[in-house]
Design an enzyme around this catalytic site. Structure first.
Site, PDB file in Angstrom:
ATOM      1  N   HIS A 147     -23.125  35.242   6.145  1.00  0.00           N
ATOM      2  CA  HIS A 147     -24.082  35.573   7.205  1.00  0.00           C
ATOM      3  C   HIS A 147     -23.364  35.577   8.554  1.00  0.00           C
ATOM      4  O   HIS A 147     -23.494  36.521   9.336  1.00  0.00           O
ATOM      5  CB  HIS A 147     -25.231  34.558   7.209  1.00  0.00           C
ATOM      6  CG  HIS A 147     -26.087  34.595   8.446  1.00  0.00           C
ATOM      7  ND1 HIS A 147     -26.984  35.610   8.692  1.00  0.00           N
ATOM      8  CD2 HIS A 147     -26.168  33.764   9.513  1.00  0.00           C
ATOM      9  CE1 HIS A 147     -27.588  35.395   9.848  1.00  0.00           C
ATOM     10  NE2 HIS A 147     -27.105  34.278  10.387  1.00  0.00           N
ATOM     11  N   ASP A 186     -15.168  63.116  26.832  1.00  0.00           N
ATOM     12  CA  ASP A 186     -15.151  62.376  25.564  1.00  0.00           C
ATOM     13  C   ASP A 186     -14.333  61.119  25.783  1.00  0.00           C
ATOM     14  O   ASP A 186     -13.871  60.854  26.896  1.00  0.00           O
ATOM     15  CB  ASP A 186     -14.522  63.230  24.441  1.00  0.00           C
ATOM     16  CG  ASP A 186     -14.985  62.769  23.059  1.00  0.00           C
ATOM     17  OD1 ASP A 186     -14.888  61.552  22.778  1.00  0.00           O
ATOM     18  OD2 ASP A 186     -15.455  63.609  22.276  1.00  0.00           O
ATOM     19  N   TRP A 220     -18.053  30.421   8.628  1.00  0.00           N
ATOM     20  CA  TRP A 220     -17.462  31.610   9.264  1.00  0.00           C
ATOM     21  C   TRP A 220     -16.237  31.242  10.084  1.00  0.00           C
ATOM     22  O   TRP A 220     -15.422  32.106  10.416  1.00  0.00           O
ATOM     23  CB  TRP A 220     -18.490  32.361  10.113  1.00  0.00           C
ATOM     24  CG  TRP A 220     -18.612  31.897  11.527  1.00  0.00           C
ATOM     25  CD1 TRP A 220     -19.415  30.906  11.984  1.00  0.00           C
ATOM     26  CD2 TRP A 220     -17.925  32.400  12.682  1.00  0.00           C
ATOM     27  NE1 TRP A 220     -19.262  30.747  13.331  1.00  0.00           N
ATOM     28  CE2 TRP A 220     -18.361  31.655  13.788  1.00  0.00           C
ATOM     29  CE3 TRP A 220     -16.983  33.407  12.893  1.00  0.00           C
ATOM     30  CZ2 TRP A 220     -17.877  31.875  15.085  1.00  0.00           C
ATOM     31  CZ3 TRP A 220     -16.508  33.624  14.188  1.00  0.00           C
ATOM     32  CH2 TRP A 220     -16.955  32.866  15.258  1.00  0.00           C
ATOM     33  N   SER A 271      -9.468  47.772  13.690  1.00  0.00           N
ATOM     34  CA  SER A 271     -10.530  48.642  14.195  1.00  0.00           C
ATOM     35  C   SER A 271     -10.942  48.235  15.612  1.00  0.00           C
ATOM     36  O   SER A 271     -11.051  49.083  16.508  1.00  0.00           O
ATOM     37  CB  SER A 271     -11.726  48.570  13.246  1.00  0.00           C
ATOM     38  OG  SER A 271     -12.893  49.007  13.872  1.00  0.00           O
ATOM     39  N   SER A 272     -11.147  46.930  15.827  1.00  0.00           N
ATOM     40  CA  SER A 272     -11.583  46.478  17.154  1.00  0.00           C
ATOM     41  C   SER A 272     -10.515  46.735  18.204  1.00  0.00           C
ATOM     42  O   SER A 272     -10.819  47.123  19.331  1.00  0.00           O
ATOM     43  CB  SER A 272     -11.861  44.980  17.152  1.00  0.00           C
ATOM     44  OG  SER A 272     -12.847  44.673  16.242  1.00  0.00           O
ATOM     45  N   HIS A 309     -13.338  31.436  21.268  1.00  0.00           N
ATOM     46  CA  HIS A 309     -14.155  31.350  22.465  1.00  0.00           C
ATOM     47  C   HIS A 309     -14.229  32.659  23.235  1.00  0.00           C
ATOM     48  O   HIS A 309     -15.312  33.115  23.570  1.00  0.00           O
ATOM     49  CB  HIS A 309     -13.840  30.162  23.352  1.00  0.00           C
ATOM     50  CG  HIS A 309     -15.041  29.872  24.197  1.00  0.00           C
ATOM     51  ND1 HIS A 309     -16.157  29.245  23.685  1.00  0.00           N
ATOM     52  CD2 HIS A 309     -15.368  30.261  25.430  1.00  0.00           C
ATOM     53  CE1 HIS A 309     -17.103  29.241  24.591  1.00  0.00           C
ATOM     54  NE2 HIS A 309     -16.654  29.844  25.667  1.00  0.00           N
ATOM     55  N   GLU A 350     -14.039  35.395  21.906  1.00  0.00           N
ATOM     56  CA  GLU A 350     -14.859  36.216  21.010  1.00  0.00           C
ATOM     57  C   GLU A 350     -16.351  36.120  21.345  1.00  0.00           C
ATOM     58  O   GLU A 350     -17.064  37.115  21.313  1.00  0.00           O
ATOM     59  CB  GLU A 350     -14.599  35.793  19.560  1.00  0.00           C
ATOM     60  CG  GLU A 350     -15.595  36.312  18.532  1.00  0.00           C
ATOM     61  CD  GLU A 350     -15.484  37.796  18.272  1.00  0.00           C
ATOM     62  OE1 GLU A 350     -14.464  38.388  18.675  1.00  0.00           O
ATOM     63  OE2 GLU A 350     -16.408  38.353  17.664  1.00  0.00           O
ATOM     64  N   TYR A 360     -17.667  35.711  24.171  1.00  0.00           N
ATOM     65  CA  TYR A 360     -17.937  36.537  25.357  1.00  0.00           C
ATOM     66  C   TYR A 360     -17.803  38.017  25.049  1.00  0.00           C
ATOM     67  O   TYR A 360     -18.479  38.845  25.657  1.00  0.00           O
ATOM     68  CB  TYR A 360     -17.025  36.119  26.516  1.00  0.00           C
ATOM     69  CG  TYR A 360     -17.351  34.714  26.955  1.00  0.00           C
ATOM     70  CD1 TYR A 360     -18.646  34.384  27.339  1.00  0.00           C
ATOM     71  CD2 TYR A 360     -16.402  33.715  26.940  1.00  0.00           C
ATOM     72  CE1 TYR A 360     -18.976  33.108  27.700  1.00  0.00           C
ATOM     73  CE2 TYR A 360     -16.731  32.415  27.300  1.00  0.00           C
ATOM     74  CZ  TYR A 360     -18.020  32.115  27.674  1.00  0.00           C
ATOM     75  OH  TYR A 360     -18.351  30.842  28.012  1.00  0.00           O
ATOM     76  N   SER A 395     -27.994  44.669  33.094  1.00  0.00           N
ATOM     77  CA  SER A 395     -27.728  44.973  34.500  1.00  0.00           C
ATOM     78  C   SER A 395     -28.034  46.422  34.838  1.00  0.00           C
ATOM     79  O   SER A 395     -28.126  46.790  36.004  1.00  0.00           O
ATOM     80  CB  SER A 395     -26.266  44.677  34.850  1.00  0.00           C
ATOM     81  OG  SER A 395     -25.947  43.348  34.539  1.00  0.00           O
ATOM     82  N   HIS A 435     -13.315  22.788  23.526  1.00  0.00           N
ATOM     83  CA  HIS A 435     -14.647  22.175  23.568  1.00  0.00           C
ATOM     84  C   HIS A 435     -15.385  22.338  22.235  1.00  0.00           C
ATOM     85  O   HIS A 435     -16.422  21.745  22.027  1.00  0.00           O
ATOM     86  CB  HIS A 435     -15.484  22.688  24.747  1.00  0.00           C
ATOM     87  CG  HIS A 435     -15.888  24.121  24.657  1.00  0.00           C
ATOM     88  ND1 HIS A 435     -16.099  24.906  25.748  1.00  0.00           N
ATOM     89  CD2 HIS A 435     -16.111  24.918  23.601  1.00  0.00           C
ATOM     90  CE1 HIS A 435     -16.440  26.117  25.370  1.00  0.00           C
ATOM     91  NE2 HIS A 435     -16.453  26.159  24.070  1.00  0.00           N
ATOM     92  N   HIS A 436     -14.815  23.166  21.335  1.00  0.00           N
ATOM     93  CA  HIS A 436     -15.384  23.262  19.991  1.00  0.00           C
ATOM     94  C   HIS A 436     -14.867  22.139  19.103  1.00  0.00           C
ATOM     95  O   HIS A 436     -15.293  22.003  17.969  1.00  0.00           O
ATOM     96  CB  HIS A 436     -15.009  24.598  19.350  1.00  0.00           C
ATOM     97  CG  HIS A 436     -15.589  25.781  20.066  1.00  0.00           C
ATOM     98  ND1 HIS A 436     -16.804  26.318  19.742  1.00  0.00           N
ATOM     99  CD2 HIS A 436     -15.128  26.515  21.106  1.00  0.00           C
ATOM    100  CE1 HIS A 436     -17.066  27.339  20.541  1.00  0.00           C
ATOM    101  NE2 HIS A 436     -16.065  27.474  21.376  1.00  0.00           N
ATOM    102  N   THR A 438     -21.871  32.389  35.356  1.00  0.00           N
ATOM    103  CA  THR A 438     -23.038  32.772  34.565  1.00  0.00           C
ATOM    104  C   THR A 438     -24.306  32.585  35.397  1.00  0.00           C
ATOM    105  O   THR A 438     -25.219  33.423  35.359  1.00  0.00           O
ATOM    106  CB  THR A 438     -23.122  31.940  33.277  1.00  0.00           C
ATOM    107  OG1 THR A 438     -21.827  31.914  32.678  1.00  0.00           O
ATOM    108  CG2 THR A 438     -24.099  32.535  32.304  1.00  0.00           C
ATOM    109  N   LYS A 475     -24.820  35.429  37.673  1.00  0.00           N
ATOM    110  CA  LYS A 475     -25.387  36.617  37.027  1.00  0.00           C
ATOM    111  C   LYS A 475     -26.903  36.472  36.860  1.00  0.00           C
ATOM    112  O   LYS A 475     -27.653  37.387  37.176  1.00  0.00           O
ATOM    113  CB  LYS A 475     -24.735  36.835  35.656  1.00  0.00           C
ATOM    114  CG  LYS A 475     -23.245  37.058  35.744  1.00  0.00           C
ATOM    115  CD  LYS A 475     -22.698  37.651  34.484  1.00  0.00           C
ATOM    116  CE  LYS A 475     -23.003  39.109  34.436  1.00  0.00           C
ATOM    117  NZ  LYS A 475     -21.905  39.989  34.748  1.00  0.00           N
ATOM    118  N   ARG A 530     -25.363  20.789  10.133  1.00  0.00           N
ATOM    119  CA  ARG A 530     -25.280  22.217   9.786  1.00  0.00           C
ATOM    120  C   ARG A 530     -24.808  22.375   8.357  1.00  0.00           C
ATOM    121  O   ARG A 530     -24.199  21.485   7.800  1.00  0.00           O
ATOM    122  CB  ARG A 530     -24.182  22.897  10.607  1.00  0.00           C
ATOM    123  CG  ARG A 530     -24.393  23.075  12.009  1.00  0.00           C
ATOM    124  CD  ARG A 530     -23.069  23.518  12.635  1.00  0.00           C
ATOM    125  NE  ARG A 530     -22.785  24.933  12.358  1.00  0.00           N
ATOM    126  CZ  ARG A 530     -21.796  25.602  12.937  1.00  0.00           C
ATOM    127  NH1 ARG A 530     -21.000  25.001  13.784  1.00  0.00           N
ATOM    128  NH2 ARG A 530     -21.601  26.865  12.673  1.00  0.00           N
TER     129      ARG A 530
END
Lengths: 186, 517
Positions: free
Chosen positions: B67, B96, B132, B160-161, B244, B246, B248, B259, B293-294, B319, B322, B441
């Protein structure tokens, strides 16, 4: 910009960006030694340093540090492994000896490697070992028993707030890894 | 001539048209969204009551793992690339994307990557089951054999990315219409440009991490194996150095979308355009120095905990800028509440809730209690579902008339919004409480005391899942028989794509660059 100039500019930028990508890929691999260097300098990881020399260190009789010894045997390792002393109280600066033992309970020659770890991690830099079985791999024949002395002293500069240390050893079976490595070089 | 395009399957296989490729990305991400969502349904069905009802623990672990992987890499990221493909050339006045053939390739890798990943369910030992985040040694020593297919899949989607990101950067740098200076670009283009830089910086890190896993598993290296002198904690450092930025990558393009939408329905210019750009760039830069921090509970020294705690809290500042700007844009505007605007306002409110729980998690001493509980699950689902996914949904409702020439039915759109809004909160809000009470979890069974919260969350999740099927019907109905849209269906909309292009957008746009004043 003409079509051709645009193609040129695109190609150049793509090359630069691919260089960044390649650079980052190399950087990940560089992180492995970099982290080790960082941990070595700061002692953050609880990893002890290599062999130390004991030379006229002043003994601090006022302080008493308790050290506990822990041993673990990894999955797939047929040895008995332990410390004959569970816990000692030592003065910083004095040279101490603790005897560990190992017995190969299997019917085959086995090679073992212990990996030490100190908790709290900040204390790792102050625990100096002059002699340790963890510096080398151990080879035990079937059923062989061995006593393994470990000599260490605690640096008197150990931060004040630390009064208890745990030195933990984990024993791994590296027979296959060693055999395949020597097999490859033969 | 302007609308000439090949037909049939070849149009889609060989296309180099940014609009076709964008469409394929969006459909692909929706398919993945449904696949990953059905796994979430299995998870929530199992957690509806304590005890084991439907799946065994190993299958449950495969569900949580897949998932996460599918939603992150298959649903959210491709949906953002799809939006980028459709919108960036039209918004900067380019005909293009700069590298159209590579664009085709970067899309067509994805179906293969995810087929490989999904095939792992049929293999002996089952699909990856280590979460994951694939921490070593769970993903090395103790992993099922199918992990190698997972590794190869991650390599392919990484390629790809990276190609997608390079394409965006080159397009934005080299193909802007004359007069379109960087600081005149729509905010969606800006946020995507910054996202693209994050992508090319961290996707190689992910590729490196899985390559190390691969060599640890099969080629005798010991990057993450203590027996050979490696360190499993090293894996976490490398993973989160990717991980991390990722998060964002997944949210910044959605920042760009809202926006665009909020000013359109407030009939005002975006408040603080320049500060939005700088805030986005600061968030991206800070994302590189907060990864640990993870991992507050791995046994870091106090100095490390403090550094990562303070650096993380610093992110709340840009943040906050924003969120302030979005609210200030709406302030005294002539607001109307069409579907895209509703999703955008919900985005601002619910993303802020997710941001606040993030600040709570950033506090190292408190994190020791929250770590690996449902509080974390609540936090990242609040920033991902009402964040990234509401953002994409708002974008689809907003630009659908431009893409198809047809308007989504407002009544159905509002049903979709309100039901999503209710169910998303019903699903994820109770998780804060079960997490604070200590529910861990990634477990298939739990203590009786968490039963009430889980029952609510499961009911919410089933509703949320069903409502997304409604979204599919709305989209299909719009494409087939939607009401014809005028050139600019939203009177407050601005930008080249609304002012200078017909609705629906012809197959080829801006063959000659527009003049931007």
């Amino acid at each position: 910009m003409s079509e051709q100039d645009l193609q040129q500019a695109n190609k150049l930028l793509v090359k630069k960006l691919l260089a960044v990508v390649a650079g980052m890929f190399v950087f990940v691999y560089a992180l492995i030694p970099l982290y080790d260097v960082f941990c070595d300098i700061t002692g953050l990881n609880g990893k002890t340093r290599g062999k130390a020399l004991y030379e006229s260190v002043s003994v601090d009789d006022q302080r008493e540090i308790t050290i506990e010894f822990m041993t673990n045997v990894n999955r797939g390792m047929p040895w008995e492994f332990g410390s004959k002393t569970a816990k000692v109280k030592v003065h910083p600066g004095e040279l101490n000896e603790v005897i560990f033992y190992a017995k190969n309970r299997s019917g085959e020659e086995t090679i073992g490697q212990t990996v030490p770890s100190v908790s709290p991690g900040q204390a790792a830099l102050y625990l100096n070992k002059t002699e340790c079985f963890c510096f080398d791999k151990q080879v035990l024949q079937a059923g062989e028993y061995v006593d393994m002395p470990m000599k260490f002293y605690i640096d008197p500069d150990l931060p004040e707030e630390i009064t208890h240390l745990t030195l933990s050893y984990k024993l791994y079976n590296i027979t296959e890894a060693v055999n395949s490595a020597t097999g490859a070089t033969k | 001539m302007a609308d000439h395009h090949p037909t049939g399957i070849k149009r889609w296989l060989f296309t180099t048209n940014h609009k076709d490729i964008g469409t394929m990305y969006l459909w692909f991400s929706f398919v993945m969204f449904i696949v990953g969502g059905s796994m979430a349904m299995v998870i929530r069905a199992e957690l509806y009551q304590p005890g084991l009802q439907f799946v065994d623990p190993n299958t449950f672990n495969q569900m949580t793992t897949m998932h996460g992987l599918i939603m992150v890499f298959g649903a959210v990221m491709p949906s953002m690339v799809g939006l980028a493909n459709w919108l960036i050339p039209m918004q900067i006045g380019a005909p293009d994307m700069a590298l159209p053939r590579m664009n085709n390739w970067s899309f067509w890798i994805l179906p293969f990557a995810f087929t490989l990943l999904l095939l792992s369910f049929t293999m002996p030992g089952g699909a990856p089951n280590f979460g994951w985040t694939f921490y070593a040694p769970l993903s090395t020593t103790y992993a099922p054999p199918s992990t190698d297919f997972f590794i190869f899949g991650v390599h392919m989607m990484g390629i790809s990315s990276i190609m997608g990101a390079i394409n965006v950067i080159v397009t934005v740098f080299n193909m802007r219409a004359p007069g379109m200076t960087l600081m005149k670009m729509p905010l969606f283009v800006w946020t995507w440009l910054i996202t693209a830089f994050l992508l090319i910086m961290v996707m190689p890190v992910l590729a490196g991490a899985v390559t190390m896993m691969l060599t640890d598993r099969h080629f005798g290296t010991s990057f993450f194996d203590a027996a050979g002198g490696g360190d499993p904690v090293m894996f976490q450092h490398i993973f989160w150095f990717f991980g991390h930025p990722e998060v964002y990558i997944m949210i910044l393009p959605a920042f760009g979308v809202v926006s665009e939408i909020i000013p359109a329905f407030s009939r005002k210019k975006l408040f603080g355009y320049a500060s939005m750009v700088y805030a986005t760039a600061s968030i991206a830069l800070l994302s590189f120095i907060v990864w640990a921090h993870h991992m507050f509970t791995v046994g870091m020294p106090v100095a490390g905990e403090l550094f990562f705690m303070i650096a993380t809290m610093l992110i709340a500042v840009p943040t906050g800028v924003k969120v302030f700007n979005w609210v200030a844009t709406m302030w005294k505007g002539s607001l109307t509440f069409e579907t895209p605007m509703l999703f955008s306002i919900a985005f601002v409110i619910l993303f802020t809730i997710g941001g606040f729980s993030g600040v709570m998690l950033a506090m190292a001493p408190i994190d020791f209690q929250y770590h690996d509980t449902y509080f974390v699950v609540a936090h990242f689902h609040y920033v991902l579902f009402p964040g990234a996914i509401f953002g994409t949904t708002a974008a689809v409702y907003y630009w659908m008339p431009k893409w198809t020439g047809k308007k989504c039915n407002e009544k159905w759109g509002k049903w979709h919004f309100w039901l999503s809004m209710i169910f998303v909160n019903l699903t994820f809000f109770p998780m804060h409480f079960s997490g604070l009470a200590g529910m861990p979890r990634r477990i298939p069974d739990y203590n009786m005391m968490f039963a009430g919260f889980n029952e609510l969350a499961s009911i919410g999740a089933f509703g949320l899942g069903l409502v997304q099927i409604l979204f599919l019907f709305i989209v299909i109905k719009t494409v087939r028989s939607g009401e014809k849209s005028e050139k600019k269906p939203w009177d407050g909309a601005t930008g080249l794509e609304w002012d200078q292009i017909d609705t629906p957008a012809p197959y080829h746009t801006f063959d000659t660059p527009p003049k931007v004043s």
